[in-house]
Design a protein around this motif. Sequence first.
Motif, PDB file in Angstrom:
ATOM      1  N   GLY A  39      15.383  38.800 -95.857  1.00 31.59           N
ATOM      2  CA  GLY A  39      14.229  38.855 -96.688  1.00 31.59           C
ATOM      3  C   GLY A  39      14.531  38.532 -98.185  1.00 31.59           C
ATOM      4  N   GLY A  40      15.780  38.200 -98.459  1.00 28.71           N
ATOM      5  CA  GLY A  40      16.280  38.156 -99.789  1.00 28.71           C
ATOM      6  C   GLY A  40      16.306  36.618-100.123  1.00 28.71           C
ATOM      7  N   GLN A  41      16.525  36.128-101.402  1.00 21.91           N
ATOM      8  CA  GLN A  41      16.789  34.868-102.171  1.00 21.91           C
ATOM      9  C   GLN A  41      15.538  34.382-102.210  1.00 21.91           C
ATOM     10  N   PHE A  42      14.573  34.180-101.245  1.00 27.04           N
ATOM     11  CA  PHE A  42      13.213  33.443-101.445  1.00 27.04           C
ATOM     12  C   PHE A  42      12.197  34.556-101.993  1.00 27.04           C
ATOM     13  N   TYR A  43      11.029  33.959-102.666  1.00 31.11           N
ATOM     14  CA  TYR A  43      10.096  34.787-103.157  1.00 31.11           C
ATOM     15  C   TYR A  43       8.883  35.093-102.147  1.00 31.11           C
ATOM     16  N   TYR A  44       8.634  36.089-101.438  1.00 31.54           N
ATOM     17  CA  TYR A  44       7.641  36.254-100.456  1.00 31.54           C
ATOM     18  C   TYR A  44       6.462  36.991-100.886  1.00 31.54           C
ATOM     19  N   GLY A  45       6.272  37.027-102.247  1.00 29.32           N
ATOM     20  CA  GLY A  45       5.159  37.825-102.775  1.00 29.32           C
ATOM     21  C   GLY A  45       4.063  37.362-103.064  1.00 29.32           C
ATOM     22  N   ASP A  46       3.069  37.808-103.980  1.00 32.40           N
ATOM     23  CA  ASP A  46       1.788  37.432-104.347  1.00 32.40           C
ATOM     24  C   ASP A  46       1.791  35.983-105.170  1.00 32.40           C
ATOM     25  N   TRP A  47       0.789  35.127-104.575  1.00 35.32           N
ATOM     26  CA  TRP A  47       1.147  33.597-105.041  1.00 35.32           C
ATOM     27  C   TRP A  47      -0.282  33.631-106.119  1.00 35.32           C
ATOM     28  N   ASP A  48      -0.963  34.419-106.289  1.00 32.77           N
ATOM     29  CA  ASP A  48      -2.359  34.377-107.034  1.00 32.77           C
ATOM     30  C   ASP A  48      -2.309  34.128-108.301  1.00 32.77           C
ATOM     31  N   ASN A  49      -1.210  34.632-109.027  1.00 33.30           N
ATOM     32  CA  ASN A  49      -1.109  34.545-110.558  1.00 33.30           C
ATOM     33  C   ASN A  49      -0.067  33.565-111.010  1.00 33.30           C
ATOM     34  N   LEU A  50       0.445  32.559-109.998  1.00 29.52           N
ATOM     35  CA  LEU A  50       1.559  31.745-110.309  1.00 29.52           C
ATOM     36  C   LEU A  50       0.720  30.408-110.734  1.00 29.52           C
ATOM     37  N   SER A  51       1.585  29.840-111.603  1.00 28.36           N
ATOM     38  CA  SER A  51       1.010  28.384-112.025  1.00 28.36           C
ATOM     39  C   SER A  51       2.548  27.669-112.601  1.00 28.36           C
ATOM     40  N   LYS A  52       2.183  26.325-112.674  1.00 22.05           N
ATOM     41  CA  LYS A  52       3.244  25.553-113.198  1.00 22.05           C
ATOM     42  C   LYS A  52       3.883  25.857-114.532  1.00 22.05           C
ATOM     43  N   SER A  53       2.797  26.440-115.268  1.00 20.61           N
ATOM     44  CA  SER A  53       2.943  26.658-116.696  1.00 20.61           C
ATOM     45  C   SER A  53       3.705  28.071-116.900  1.00 20.61           C
ATOM     46  N   THR A  54       3.806  28.950-115.802  1.00 22.21           N
ATOM     47  CA  THR A  54       4.473  30.133-115.977  1.00 22.21           C
ATOM     48  C   THR A  54       5.627  30.258-115.124  1.00 22.21           C
ATOM     49  N   VAL A  55       5.674  29.090-114.187  1.00 17.11           N
ATOM     50  CA  VAL A  55       7.101  29.279-113.378  1.00 17.11           C
ATOM     51  C   VAL A  55       7.922  28.166-113.613  1.00 17.11           C
ATOM     52  N   ASP A  56       9.353  28.354-113.833  1.00 16.11           N
ATOM     53  CA  ASP A  56      10.324  27.261-113.988  1.00 16.11           C
ATOM     54  C   ASP A  56      10.484  26.579-112.673  1.00 16.11           C
ATOM     55  N   GLY A  57      11.021  25.290-112.619  1.00 21.38           N
ATOM     56  CA  GLY A  57      11.386  24.653-111.575  1.00 21.38           C
ATOM     57  C   GLY A  57      12.099  25.195-110.424  1.00 21.38           C
ATOM     58  N   THR A  58      13.200  25.693-110.820  1.00 17.10           N
ATOM     59  CA  THR A  58      14.176  26.288-109.961  1.00 17.10           C
ATOM     60  C   THR A  58      13.344  27.591-109.370  1.00 17.10           C
ATOM     61  N   SER A  59      12.723  28.541-109.948  1.00 19.28           N
ATOM     62  CA  SER A  59      11.965  29.408-109.368  1.00 19.28           C
ATOM     63  C   SER A  59      10.678  29.038-108.386  1.00 19.28           C
ATOM     64  N   LEU A  60      10.418  27.721-108.687  1.00 22.03           N
ATOM     65  CA  LEU A  60       9.131  27.129-107.859  1.00 22.03           C
ATOM     66  C   LEU A  60       9.510  26.883-106.590  1.00 22.03           C
ATOM     67  N   VAL A  61      10.999  26.415-106.428  1.00 17.67           N
ATOM     68  CA  VAL A  61      11.539  26.080-105.218  1.00 17.67           C
ATOM     69  C   VAL A  61      11.792  27.305-104.381  1.00 17.67           C
ATOM     70  N   TRP A  62      12.481  28.361-104.936  1.00 21.47           N
ATOM     71  CA  TRP A  62      12.397  29.611-104.062  1.00 21.47           C
ATOM     72  C   TRP A  62      10.945  29.984-103.744  1.00 21.47           C
ATOM     73  N   LEU A  63       9.880  29.877-104.685  1.00 17.31           N
ATOM     74  CA  LEU A  63       8.595  30.166-104.276  1.00 17.31           C
ATOM     75  C   LEU A  63       8.255  29.331-103.004  1.00 17.31           C
ATOM     76  N   PHE A  64       8.391  28.027-103.111  1.00 17.88           N
ATOM     77  CA  PHE A  64       8.014  27.129-102.058  1.00 17.88           C
ATOM     78  C   PHE A  64       8.634  27.478-100.593  1.00 17.88           C
ATOM     79  N   TYR A  65       9.894  27.845-100.702  1.00 20.42           N
ATOM     80  CA  TYR A  65      10.796  28.197 -99.506  1.00 20.42           C
ATOM     81  C   TYR A  65      10.184  29.492 -98.999  1.00 20.42           C
ATOM     82  N   GLY A  66       9.679  30.547 -99.918  1.00 18.81           N
ATOM     83  CA  GLY A  66       9.479  31.595 -99.550  1.00 18.81           C
ATOM     84  C   GLY A  66       7.716  31.671 -99.038  1.00 18.81           C
ATOM     85  N   TYR A  67       7.350  30.706 -98.985  1.00 20.60           N
ATOM     86  CA  TYR A  67       5.855  30.686 -98.727  1.00 20.60           C
ATOM     87  C   TYR A  67       5.630  31.121 -97.143  1.00 20.60           C
ATOM     88  N   SER A  68       6.761  30.679 -96.455  1.00 19.72           N
ATOM     89  CA  SER A  68       6.944  31.091 -94.988  1.00 19.72           C
ATOM     90  C   SER A  68       8.042  31.935 -94.888  1.00 19.72           C
TER      91      SER A  68
END
Length: 143
Positions: free
Chosen positions: A32-61
């Motif tokens: 369960g490491g490396q990817f972000y498996y947390g809360d998606w409610d308070n995320l937006s393109k303006s608050t998340v940089d591109g590299t973090s967005l990739v980890w968020l995307f992969y952690g969606y599942s």
Amino acid sequence: MIWSKAPSKTILVIRLLMAAIFALYGCVKLFGGQFYYGDWDNLSKSTVDGTSLVWLFYGYSPFYGRITGLFELIPAVMLLFRRTTFLGAAALFVVGLNITLMDFAFDYPSVKYLAALYTVLCGVLVLQDRGKLRDILADSAKS
């Protein structure tokens, strides 16, 4: 060619190094490491940089994240055994190529160069056993 003349100790070091690195990354993903498996409610393109967005995307599942861990861990273990080295190296070359392309495409910092190095080293292992690849691809009707 130079790869067929590489000293067996050098190849052994590469095998063990790649096995350790990919096993580590695979285990991190499996647990369960490396990817972000947390809360998606308070995320937006303006608050998340591109590299973090990739980890968020992969952690969606979480399933996907853990499967990618298996795709690193199983071939890494295969590198530990001479009979399965070629198959493990070929699988990790493909996995490493995907990681390298992703790291360069999303402009990860210096880690992209490490990913490229790991991919090249897996390629060296594949080239070292290219006779097995020839045997697999050979036309058996001509034999």
